[in-house]
Write a protein that holds these residues in place. Structure first.
Motif, mmCIF file in Angstrom:
data_model
loop_
_atom_site.group_PDB
_atom_site.id
_atom_site.type_symbol
_atom_site.label_atom_id
_atom_site.label_comp_id
_atom_site.label_asym_id
_atom_site.label_seq_id
_atom_site.Cartn_x
_atom_site.Cartn_y
_atom_site.Cartn_z
ATOM 1 N N CYS A 52 0.842 -1.195 0.000
ATOM 2 C CA CYS A 52 0.000 0.000 0.000
ATOM 3 C C CYS A 52 0.877 1.245 0.000
ATOM 4 C CB CYS A 52 -0.906 -0.006 1.236
ATOM 5 S SG CYS A 52 -1.842 1.519 1.483
ATOM 6 N N ARG A 53 0.597 2.179 -0.919
ATOM 7 C CA ARG A 53 1.361 3.419 -0.970
ATOM 8 C C ARG A 53 0.486 4.642 -0.710
ATOM 9 N NH1 ARG A 53 6.380 2.328 -3.102
ATOM 10 N NH2 ARG A 53 6.806 4.547 -3.370
ATOM 11 N N ALA A 54 -0.812 4.472 -0.742
ATOM 12 C CA ALA A 54 -1.721 5.596 -0.523
ATOM 13 C C ALA A 54 -2.021 5.739 0.962
ATOM 14 C CB ALA A 54 -3.013 5.401 -1.305
ATOM 15 N N SER A 55 -2.335 6.955 1.361
ATOM 16 C CA SER A 55 -2.558 7.210 2.781
ATOM 17 C C SER A 55 -3.570 8.321 2.973
ATOM 18 C CB SER A 55 -1.238 7.606 3.461
ATOM 19 O OG SER A 55 -0.826 8.887 2.995
ATOM 20 N N THR A 56 -3.967 8.486 4.226
ATOM 21 C CA THR A 56 -4.799 9.620 4.606
ATOM 22 C C THR A 56 -4.065 10.426 5.660
ATOM 23 O OG1 THR A 56 -6.914 10.292 5.574
ATOM 24 C CG2 THR A 56 -6.044 8.191 6.278
ATOM 25 N N ALA A 57 -4.127 11.751 5.528
ATOM 26 C CA ALA A 57 -3.392 12.653 6.414
ATOM 27 C C ALA A 57 -4.344 13.694 6.984
ATOM 28 C CB ALA A 57 -2.265 13.352 5.647
ATOM 29 N N SER A 58 -4.096 14.056 8.239
ATOM 30 C CA SER A 58 -4.901 15.081 8.896
ATOM 31 C C SER A 58 -4.063 16.274 9.322
ATOM 32 C CB SER A 58 -5.611 14.492 10.126
ATOM 33 O OG SER A 58 -6.563 13.530 9.720
ATOM 34 N N SER A 59 -2.880 16.380 8.758
ATOM 35 C CA SER A 59 -2.006 17.518 9.026
ATOM 36 C C SER A 59 -0.992 17.608 7.898
ATOM 37 C CB SER A 59 -1.275 17.353 10.366
ATOM 38 O OG SER A 59 -0.374 16.260 10.298
ATOM 39 N N MET A 63 1.028 14.651 5.769
ATOM 40 C CA MET A 63 1.051 14.684 4.308
ATOM 41 C C MET A 63 2.477 14.643 3.771
ATOM 42 S SD MET A 63 -0.152 17.693 1.673
ATOM 43 C CE MET A 63 1.437 18.543 1.878
ATOM 44 N N HIS A 64 3.366 15.486 4.328
ATOM 45 C CA HIS A 64 4.743 15.534 3.846
ATOM 46 C C HIS A 64 5.461 14.208 4.097
ATOM 47 C CE1 HIS A 64 4.674 19.630 2.559
ATOM 48 N NE2 HIS A 64 4.441 20.123 3.770
ATOM 49 N N LEU A 65 5.219 13.591 5.255
ATOM 50 C CA LEU A 65 5.865 12.311 5.554
ATOM 51 C C LEU A 65 5.398 11.229 4.594
ATOM 52 C CD1 LEU A 65 7.857 10.904 7.462
ATOM 53 C CD2 LEU A 65 5.920 10.313 8.926
ATOM 54 N N GLY A 71 5.175 7.750 -0.938
ATOM 55 C CA GLY A 71 5.249 8.128 -2.342
ATOM 56 C C GLY A 71 3.986 7.946 -3.143
ATOM 57 N N GLY A 72 2.887 7.605 -2.489
ATOM 58 C CA GLY A 72 1.622 7.440 -3.198
ATOM 59 C C GLY A 72 0.721 8.637 -3.005
ATOM 60 N N GLU A 73 -0.531 8.497 -3.454
ATOM 61 C CA GLU A 73 -1.465 9.602 -3.302
ATOM 62 C C GLU A 73 -1.858 9.788 -1.841
ATOM 63 O OE1 GLU A 73 -4.555 8.208 -5.949
ATOM 64 O OE2 GLU A 73 -5.792 7.569 -4.262
ATOM 65 N N VAL A 74 -2.185 11.034 -1.495
ATOM 66 C CA VAL A 74 -2.560 11.376 -0.129
ATOM 67 C C VAL A 74 -3.968 11.956 -0.132
ATOM 68 C CG1 VAL A 74 -1.999 12.713 1.928
ATOM 69 C CG2 VAL A 74 -0.156 11.874 0.453
ATOM 70 N N HIS A 75 -4.824 11.404 0.723
ATOM 71 C CA HIS A 75 -6.176 11.902 0.921
ATOM 72 C C HIS A 75 -6.170 12.692 2.231
ATOM 73 C CE1 HIS A 75 -8.210 8.787 -1.845
ATOM 74 N NE2 HIS A 75 -6.900 8.644 -1.971
ATOM 75 N N GLY A 92 -0.286 19.034 -2.511
ATOM 76 C CA GLY A 92 0.245 17.733 -2.157
ATOM 77 C C GLY A 92 -0.736 16.584 -2.170
ATOM 78 N N CYS A 93 -2.041 16.872 -2.249
ATOM 79 C CA CYS A 93 -3.046 15.824 -2.068
ATOM 80 C C CYS A 93 -3.817 15.524 -3.350
ATOM 81 C CB CYS A 93 -4.038 16.229 -0.976
ATOM 82 S SG CYS A 93 -3.275 16.353 0.655
ATOM 83 N N SER A 94 -4.285 14.291 -3.443
ATOM 84 C CA SER A 94 -5.155 13.907 -4.563
ATOM 85 C C SER A 94 -6.621 14.133 -4.205
ATOM 86 C CB SER A 94 -4.932 12.444 -4.917
ATOM 87 O OG SER A 94 -5.253 11.605 -3.813
ATOM 88 N N HIS A 95 -6.950 14.017 -2.917
ATOM 89 C CA HIS A 95 -8.314 14.190 -2.429
ATOM 90 C C HIS A 95 -8.276 15.070 -1.178
ATOM 91 C CE1 HIS A 95 -8.461 10.493 -4.771
ATOM 92 N NE2 HIS A 95 -9.780 10.501 -4.756
#
Length: 378
Positions: A52-59, A63-65, A71-75, A92-95
Motif C-alpha cells: 500500500c502506498r496511498a494514505s490519509t493525512a490530517s495535518s 502529508m509531507h511524511l 510516495g503514493g497519493e494522499v487523501h 500535495g493531495c489527490s483528495h
C-alpha cells in the motif's frame, strides 16, 4: 541485549496484516489506504509500501511524511483548514475532504484555480455525519450528539457545485456488522446524493485484522454497495487494522513498593507517556507474563509507570511467581495508536524503536536521548 524500555515491531506479523488487507481490497474492489494517525513509524514503510502506498493525512506533517516515505497519493481530512495550510494541501493531495460546507465554499475557488492549470487535479469531498453511533466510548465516537465532525443530512439537501465525493467516519475498532448498520443510516439519509458523486470514503475503524472479524461479510457488504451505486469508487482508511497486534512494549521491573496491602511493581516505562490510550480509553493491556485474569490466591500487583503522575498505573495483574526487580514484562499490541501518541512528560526517556525482521534479526531503528527532549522546546 537491547536496553529497556523499547517498542518492538514484528515484520512477519505486519506482513500477515498487509496480505489480508490486500486480499480484501482485491475481493471487494475497494481502495484501502493507511491512516497516519494510527501509525507513522516510517522506517517500516519499506515493508508497507510493498502492499500500500496511498494514505490519509490530517495535518501537513502527515502529508509531507507520506509523500516522502510512501510516495503514493494522499487523501486529506482536517476538521478545519487555514489560509496558511490550504495551498500546501492542494499541491500535495489527490483528495481533500472538507468538514463543513462553509470550509468548502471558502476554499473552492482556490482549488478550482489549481485544477485549471494542473493535470494532477484535486478531488474535493464533504464529510457527512450519519448520526449512527456504534461506539460506546464518547472520546472516540464521531457521531455523539453535538459532534463537530461532518455535515448532517438536514443541512445538506443538495451538493455544492464541484463536490465529487462524500466521506464518513463512524467506527472505532468495529466489525463489518457495525459498518453495515452505519451504511444503512448513510443510505437512508444521504442516498439521494450518492448517485451524484464519484467516490465514497468510509473512513477508518474497520478492524479487519482482528481475530474473528467476518471478512466474507465485509466483502459482501461492500460488493452490495457496488451493485447499488456502480458509479462509486469505494475507499476505506483503517488505522489500527494495518498494525494490529504487530508490536509490543518491553519494560523492566525496577522496584516493588507496598501500601495498604497493595503491591505495585514500578517499571521503567510509563502508561501516561508511552501507553496513553490505556488511560484515555481506558483499557487494560495484556501482559504476556501475567495470568489472563487476576487470581488473588497468587502474587498480584498493580503495575506503576515511572512518571510522577499519581494516576500512572493500572492493576491488577497476577503472576505464577512473585515479581522481582529486573524482571521483563511484555505489554502486548503496542504499535497502533501508541507510538504516535507518546510524549516526554517529566523528560522521561522515550523507549527505543526495534524491528524484528522476518529472519529473526533485531534492528534498532531509533534510540532517544537528551537532545530529543531538549529540542522539542527549542
Amino acid at each position: 541485549m537491547i536496553k529497556t524500555p523499547y517498542y518492538i515491531v514484528y515484520e512477519n506479523k505486519l506482513r500477515n496484516n498487509l496480505e489480508l488487507i490486500s486480499s480484501v481490497s482485491k475481493r471487494a474492489d475497494v481502495k484501502i489506504i493507511m491512516a497516519f494517525k494510527a501509525n507513522a513509524l516510517w522506517k517500516t514503510f519499506d515493508i508497507i509500501s510493498e502492499y500500500c502506498r496511498a494514505s490519509t493525512a490530517s495535518s501537513l506533517n502527515e502529508m509531507h511524511l507520506s509523500l516522502e516515505k510512501l510516495g503514493g497519493e494522499v487523501h486529506a481530512y482536517c476538521p478545519v483548514y487555514t489560509d496558511d495550510t490550504i495551498e500546501e494541501f492542494v499541491k500535495g493531495c489527490s483528495h481533500i475532504t472538507f468538514n463543513s460546507v462553509a470550509q468548502y465554499t471558502k476554499y473552492r475557488d482556490l482549488v478550482e484555480s489549481y485544477n485549471a492549470t494542473h493535470p494532477d487535479r484535486v478531488s474535493c469531498g464533504l464529510r457527512i455525519n450519519p448520526e449512527c453511533s456504534v461506539i460506546e466510548t464518547d472520546i472516540y465516537n464521531p457521531c455523539m450528539p453535538g459532534s463537530r465532525f461532518g455535515v448532517s443530512a438536514d443541512a445538506l439537501k443538495e451538493l455544492p457545485e464541484g463536490v465529487e465525493g462524500l466521506h464518513f467516519h463512524a467506527l472505532c475498532e468495529s466489525t463489518s456488522y457495525d459498518l453495515e448498520k452505519v451504511l444503512e443510516s448513510v443510505e437512508s439519509k444521504f442516498g439521494h446524493l450518492l448517485p451524484k458523486v464519484k467516490w465514497l470514503n468510509m473512513g477508518g475503524g474497520h478492524l479487519m485484522t482482528r481475530a474473528g472479524y467476518d471478512i466474507d461479510h465485509l466483502v459482501g457488504v461492500i460488493n452490495g454497495l457496488h451493485k447499488r451505486y456502480p458509479n462509486l469508487e469505494i475507499i476505506m482508511e483503517p488505522g489500527s487494522a494495518f498494525t494490529w497486534r504487530t508490536g509490543d512494549l518491553i519494560a523492566r521491573v525496577l522496584d516493588i513498593v507496598e501500601h495498604k496491602g497493595i503491591k505495585t511493581a514500578i517499571i521503567d516505562a510509563s502508561f501516561a507517556c508511552h501507553m496513553p490510550d490505556c488511560l484515555e480509553m481506558p483499557y487494560k493491556p495484556t501482559i504476556t507474563e501475567a495470568l489472563a485474569e487476576p487470581d488473588y490466591t497468587k502474587p498480584t500487583y498493580r503495575i506503576g509507570g515511572n512518571s510522577c503522575l499519581s494516576g500512572d498505573f493500572i492493576g491488577d495483574w497476577s503472576f505464577d511467581e512473585p515479581l522481582k526487580t529486573g524482571d521483563l514484562l511484555t505489554f502486548e499490541d503496542m504499535n497502533h495508536y501508541t507510538t504516535v501518541k507518546t510524549h516526554m512528560f517529566n523528560g522521561i526517556q522515550h523507549p527505543s524503536m526495534v524491528l524484528q525482521k522476518a529472519n529473526g534479526e533485531l534492528v534498532v531503528l531509533r534510540e532517544f536521548d537528551y537532545l530529543d527532549y531538549k529540542y522539542r522546546m527549542d
